[in-house]
Design a protein around this motif. Structure first.
Motif, PDB file in Angstrom:
ATOM      1  N   PRO A   1      -8.749  -5.984   5.362  1.00 43.28           N
ATOM      2  CA  PRO A   1      -7.643  -6.584   6.126  1.00 43.28           C
ATOM      3  C   PRO A   1      -6.297  -5.926   5.813  1.00 43.28           C
ATOM      4  O   PRO A   1      -6.061  -5.454   4.696  1.00 43.28           O
ATOM      5  CB  PRO A   1      -7.647  -8.053   5.663  1.00 43.28           C
ATOM      6  CG  PRO A   1      -8.976  -8.269   5.011  1.00 43.28           C
ATOM      7  CD  PRO A   1      -9.367  -6.952   4.432  1.00 43.28           C
ATOM      8  N   ARG A   2      -5.436  -5.891   6.799  1.00 49.12           N
ATOM      9  CA  ARG A   2      -4.073  -5.395   6.605  1.00 49.12           C
ATOM     10  C   ARG A   2      -3.124  -6.559   6.355  1.00 49.12           C
ATOM     11  O   ARG A   2      -3.429  -7.684   6.728  1.00 49.12           O
ATOM     12  CB  ARG A   2      -3.634  -4.596   7.844  1.00 49.12           C
ATOM     13  CG  ARG A   2      -4.421  -3.294   7.986  1.00 49.12           C
ATOM     14  CD  ARG A   2      -3.818  -2.407   9.065  1.00 49.12           C
ATOM     15  NE  ARG A   2      -4.535  -1.153   9.133  1.00 49.12           N
ATOM     16  CZ  ARG A   2      -4.304  -0.096   8.335  1.00 49.12           C
ATOM     17  NH1 ARG A   2      -3.350  -0.184   7.422  1.00 49.12           N
ATOM     18  NH2 ARG A   2      -4.999   1.006   8.446  1.00 49.12           N
ATOM     19  N   PRO A   3      -1.981  -6.262   5.738  1.00 50.73           N
ATOM     20  CA  PRO A   3      -1.489  -4.948   5.318  1.00 50.73           C
ATOM     21  C   PRO A   3      -2.212  -4.423   4.081  1.00 50.73           C
ATOM     22  O   PRO A   3      -2.670  -5.209   3.242  1.00 50.73           O
ATOM     23  CB  PRO A   3      -0.008  -5.198   5.033  1.00 50.73           C
ATOM     24  CG  PRO A   3       0.060  -6.634   4.650  1.00 50.73           C
ATOM     25  CD  PRO A   3      -0.972  -7.322   5.487  1.00 50.73           C
ATOM     26  N   ILE A   4      -2.276  -3.101   3.984  1.00 53.39           N
ATOM     27  CA  ILE A   4      -2.966  -2.442   2.871  1.00 53.39           C
ATOM     28  C   ILE A   4      -1.959  -1.739   1.979  1.00 53.39           C
ATOM     29  O   ILE A   4      -1.186  -0.891   2.442  1.00 53.39           O
ATOM     30  CB  ILE A   4      -4.002  -1.429   3.396  1.00 53.39           C
ATOM     31  CG1 ILE A   4      -5.119  -2.165   4.148  1.00 53.39           C
ATOM     32  CG2 ILE A   4      -4.576  -0.595   2.246  1.00 53.39           C
ATOM     33  CD1 ILE A   4      -6.114  -1.243   4.826  1.00 53.39           C
ATOM     34  N   ILE A   5      -1.974  -2.108   0.713  1.00 52.06           N
ATOM     35  CA  ILE A   5      -1.145  -1.459  -0.303  1.00 52.06           C
ATOM     36  C   ILE A   5      -2.082  -0.588  -1.130  1.00 52.06           C
ATOM     37  O   ILE A   5      -3.042  -1.085  -1.714  1.00 52.06           O
ATOM     38  CB  ILE A   5      -0.423  -2.489  -1.197  1.00 52.06           C
ATOM     39  CG1 ILE A   5       0.639  -3.252  -0.385  1.00 52.06           C
ATOM     40  CG2 ILE A   5       0.258  -1.801  -2.368  1.00 52.06           C
ATOM     41  CD1 ILE A   5       0.148  -4.406   0.388  1.00 52.06           C
ATOM     42  N   GLY A   6      -1.854   0.726  -1.129  1.00 56.18           N
ATOM     43  CA  GLY A   6      -2.842   1.622  -1.706  1.00 56.18           C
ATOM     44  C   GLY A   6      -2.338   2.547  -2.796  1.00 56.18           C
ATOM     45  O   GLY A   6      -1.140   2.870  -2.877  1.00 56.18           O
ATOM     46  N   TYR A   7      -3.297   2.979  -3.618  1.00 53.30           N
ATOM     47  CA  TYR A   7      -3.055   3.959  -4.680  1.00 53.30           C
ATOM     48  C   TYR A   7      -4.164   4.997  -4.625  1.00 53.30           C
ATOM     49  O   TYR A   7      -5.336   4.660  -4.411  1.00 53.30           O
ATOM     50  CB  TYR A   7      -3.060   3.287  -6.051  1.00 53.30           C
ATOM     51  CG  TYR A   7      -3.092   4.275  -7.212  1.00 53.30           C
ATOM     52  CD1 TYR A   7      -1.912   4.810  -7.709  1.00 53.30           C
ATOM     53  CD2 TYR A   7      -4.300   4.686  -7.762  1.00 53.30           C
ATOM     54  CE1 TYR A   7      -1.935   5.735  -8.747  1.00 53.30           C
ATOM     55  CE2 TYR A   7      -4.337   5.615  -8.805  1.00 53.30           C
ATOM     56  CZ  TYR A   7      -3.157   6.129  -9.288  1.00 53.30           C
ATOM     57  OH  TYR A   7      -3.184   7.056 -10.305  1.00 53.30           O
TER      58      TYR A   7
ATOM     59  N   ILE B   1       7.504  -4.831  -1.945  1.00 52.83           N
ATOM     60  CA  ILE B   1       6.421  -4.800  -0.961  1.00 52.83           C
ATOM     61  C   ILE B   1       6.836  -5.556   0.296  1.00 52.83           C
ATOM     62  O   ILE B   1       6.666  -5.076   1.425  1.00 52.83           O
ATOM     63  CB  ILE B   1       5.129  -5.397  -1.551  1.00 52.83           C
ATOM     64  CG1 ILE B   1       4.530  -4.453  -2.597  1.00 52.83           C
ATOM     65  CG2 ILE B   1       4.102  -5.676  -0.446  1.00 52.83           C
ATOM     66  CD1 ILE B   1       3.374  -5.044  -3.377  1.00 52.83           C
ATOM     67  N   ARG B   2       7.383  -6.738   0.116  1.00 47.60           N
ATOM     68  CA  ARG B   2       7.793  -7.546   1.266  1.00 47.60           C
ATOM     69  C   ARG B   2       8.910  -6.868   2.054  1.00 47.60           C
ATOM     70  O   ARG B   2       8.887  -6.858   3.288  1.00 47.60           O
ATOM     71  CB  ARG B   2       8.214  -8.932   0.780  1.00 47.60           C
ATOM     72  CG  ARG B   2       7.019  -9.757   0.280  1.00 47.60           C
ATOM     73  CD  ARG B   2       7.423 -11.039  -0.396  1.00 47.60           C
ATOM     74  NE  ARG B   2       6.233 -11.815  -0.795  1.00 47.60           N
ATOM     75  CZ  ARG B   2       6.243 -12.802  -1.676  1.00 47.60           C
ATOM     76  NH1 ARG B   2       7.382 -13.160  -2.263  1.00 47.60           N
ATOM     77  NH2 ARG B   2       5.117 -13.443  -1.976  1.00 47.60           N
ATOM     78  N   GLU B   3       9.857  -6.285   1.340  1.00 47.43           N
ATOM     79  CA  GLU B   3      10.951  -5.594   2.018  1.00 47.43           C
ATOM     80  C   GLU B   3      10.439  -4.360   2.765  1.00 47.43           C
ATOM     81  O   GLU B   3      10.838  -4.093   3.908  1.00 47.43           O
ATOM     82  CB  GLU B   3      12.021  -5.179   1.009  1.00 47.43           C
ATOM     83  CG  GLU B   3      13.224  -4.496   1.654  1.00 47.43           C
ATOM     84  CD  GLU B   3      14.290  -4.104   0.652  1.00 47.43           C
ATOM     85  OE1 GLU B   3      15.166  -3.298   1.020  1.00 47.43           O
ATOM     86  OE2 GLU B   3      14.255  -4.600  -0.497  1.00 47.43           O
ATOM     87  N   ALA B   4       9.543  -3.615   2.117  1.00 49.43           N
ATOM     88  CA  ALA B   4       9.012  -2.399   2.732  1.00 49.43           C
ATOM     89  C   ALA B   4       8.265  -2.705   4.021  1.00 49.43           C
ATOM     90  O   ALA B   4       8.373  -1.972   5.013  1.00 49.43           O
ATOM     91  CB  ALA B   4       8.100  -1.672   1.750  1.00 49.43           C
ATOM     92  N   LEU B   5       7.522  -3.790   4.041  1.00 45.67           N
ATOM     93  CA  LEU B   5       6.767  -4.170   5.239  1.00 45.67           C
ATOM     94  C   LEU B   5       7.692  -4.576   6.384  1.00 45.67           C
ATOM     95  O   LEU B   5       7.374  -4.377   7.559  1.00 45.67           O
ATOM     96  CB  LEU B   5       5.813  -5.318   4.915  1.00 45.67           C
ATOM     97  CG  LEU B   5       4.601  -4.965   4.040  1.00 45.67           C
ATOM     98  CD1 LEU B   5       3.855  -6.235   3.631  1.00 45.67           C
ATOM     99  CD2 LEU B   5       3.658  -4.011   4.774  1.00 45.67           C
ATOM    100  N   GLN B   6       8.848  -5.140   6.040  1.00 45.81           N
ATOM    101  CA  GLN B   6       9.765  -5.653   7.051  1.00 45.81           C
ATOM    102  C   GLN B   6      10.738  -4.608   7.572  1.00 45.81           C
ATOM    103  O   GLN B   6      11.257  -4.743   8.685  1.00 45.81           O
ATOM    104  CB  GLN B   6      10.554  -6.835   6.475  1.00 45.81           C
ATOM    105  CG  GLN B   6       9.695  -8.057   6.165  1.00 45.81           C
ATOM    106  CD  GLN B   6      10.454  -9.128   5.391  1.00 45.81           C
ATOM    107  OE1 GLN B   6      11.625  -8.964   5.062  1.00 45.81           O
ATOM    108  NE2 GLN B   6       9.770 -10.221   5.086  1.00 45.81           N
ATOM    109  N   THR B   7      10.985  -3.559   6.782  1.00 40.50           N
ATOM    110  CA  THR B   7      12.065  -2.627   7.134  1.00 40.50           C
ATOM    111  C   THR B   7      11.596  -1.241   7.531  1.00 40.50           C
ATOM    112  O   THR B   7      12.417  -0.372   7.804  1.00 40.50           O
ATOM    113  CB  THR B   7      13.054  -2.485   5.948  1.00 40.50           C
ATOM    114  OG1 THR B   7      12.357  -1.960   4.802  1.00 40.50           O
ATOM    115  CG2 THR B   7      13.673  -3.829   5.588  1.00 40.50           C
ATOM    116  N   ASN B   8      10.292  -1.018   7.565  1.00 37.28           N
ATOM    117  CA  ASN B   8       9.810   0.321   7.926  1.00 37.28           C
ATOM    118  C   ASN B   8      10.175   0.642   9.375  1.00 37.28           C
ATOM    119  O   ASN B   8      10.050  -0.208  10.255  1.00 37.28           O
ATOM    120  CB  ASN B   8       8.290   0.393   7.745  1.00 37.28           C
ATOM    121  CG  ASN B   8       7.803   1.813   7.622  1.00 37.28           C
ATOM    122  OD1 ASN B   8       8.534   2.700   7.190  1.00 37.28           O
ATOM    123  ND2 ASN B   8       6.562   2.054   7.986  1.00 37.28           N
ATOM    124  N   ASN B   9      10.644   1.859   9.620  1.00 38.13           N
ATOM    125  CA  ASN B   9      11.007   2.265  10.975  1.00 38.13           C
ATOM    126  C   ASN B   9      10.926   3.787  11.090  1.00 38.13           C
ATOM    127  O   ASN B   9      10.859   4.494  10.080  1.00 38.13           O
ATOM    128  CB  ASN B   9      12.405   1.758  11.351  1.00 38.13           C
ATOM    129  CG  ASN B   9      13.491   2.303  10.434  1.00 38.13           C
ATOM    130  OD1 ASN B   9      13.704   3.512  10.380  1.00 38.13           O
ATOM    131  ND2 ASN B   9      14.191   1.414   9.723  1.00 38.13           N
TER     132      ASN B   9
END
Length: 225
Positions: A58-64, A188-196
């Motif tokens: 399931p997404r969102p996916i946080i990966g390494y 993580i929360r900010e990155a998901l909301q502000t990506n453009n």
């Protein structure tokens, strides 16, 4: 032997500011030339197929991606972040050492260990991450380390969250550098909301400034002073 070798040199070149500071005690003619790398396999314009073992995650996916070892990675930090973010999937791509194989991370339903991959497969995994992370420990191995995976992440335009070190400060304008669990979660929360698209292009452009040519040109500039 390192101090003796440095003392005999006319110039010492390092790939990070932390290493430059350490070596400058042996030789004042020490400079940082950055890290060169080949990003030709990390093409943001390519259409990478979704890896089969990611289809049902399931997404969102946080990966390494990389060697998953207690010597370099903070397993407890990853555990706490994943535990407090049950609606996010955390994907770890790479071989595990014995410490990680038995860590309680394996008890979390939103953490997925996909195993070691061929280097040619790695870009496809990164391409399908929503966020990339580098949750390093801070120790004598990592403190002066230049994590090339950060440039690989950025070359594919991905939001990146990493543990703050002196070396990581050069990425401050393009990476969320964090020091604890709360900062990781907030990032993580900010990155998901502000990506453009604009941020994506800035990341790609910055990653491609870290070329072997740029590093060699810097070395020549110091030699020719």
């Amino acid at each position: 032997l390192e101090p003796l070798l440095c003392e005999k040199c006319d110039l010492v070149a390092t790939n990070s500011s932390q290493l430059a500071e350490a070596v400058s005690t042996y030789n004042p003619n020490t400079d940082t030339i950055g890290q060169g790398l080949d990003l030709s396999k990390y093409d943001h314009k390519a259409n990478y197929a979704l890896p089969p073992d990611m289809i049902n995650i399931p997404r969102p996916i946080i990966g390494y991606v990389g060697w998953i070892t207690d010597r370099r990675l903070d397993a407890n930090l990853i555990y706490e972040v994943a535990k407090q973010c049950p609606s996010y999937s955390f994907v770890m791509v790479g071989g595990e050492d014995e410490y990680f194989k038995v860590h309680k991370l394996h008890t979390l339903k939103n953490v997925f260990f996909l195993g070691e991959k061929q280097q040619t497969q790695v870009p496809a995994y990164i391409a399908h991450f929503d966020i990339c992370i580098n949750p390093q420990k801070i120790n004598e191995i990592t403190i002066g380390n230049y994590p090339r995976k950060i440039d690989e992440y950025l070359a594919l335009g991905k939001p990146v969250i990493a543990t703050r070190t002196k070396t990581m400060s050069i990425f401050d304008l393009h990476v969320w550098n964090c020091t604890n669990t709360d900062e990781y979660i907030a990032a993580i929360r900010e990155a998901l909301q502000t990506n453009n698209p604009e941020k994506i292009q800035q990341r790609i452009k910055f990653a491609h400034t870290h070329t072997w040519k740029n590093s060699v040109d810097k070395m020549y500039s110091y030699i020719n002073l």
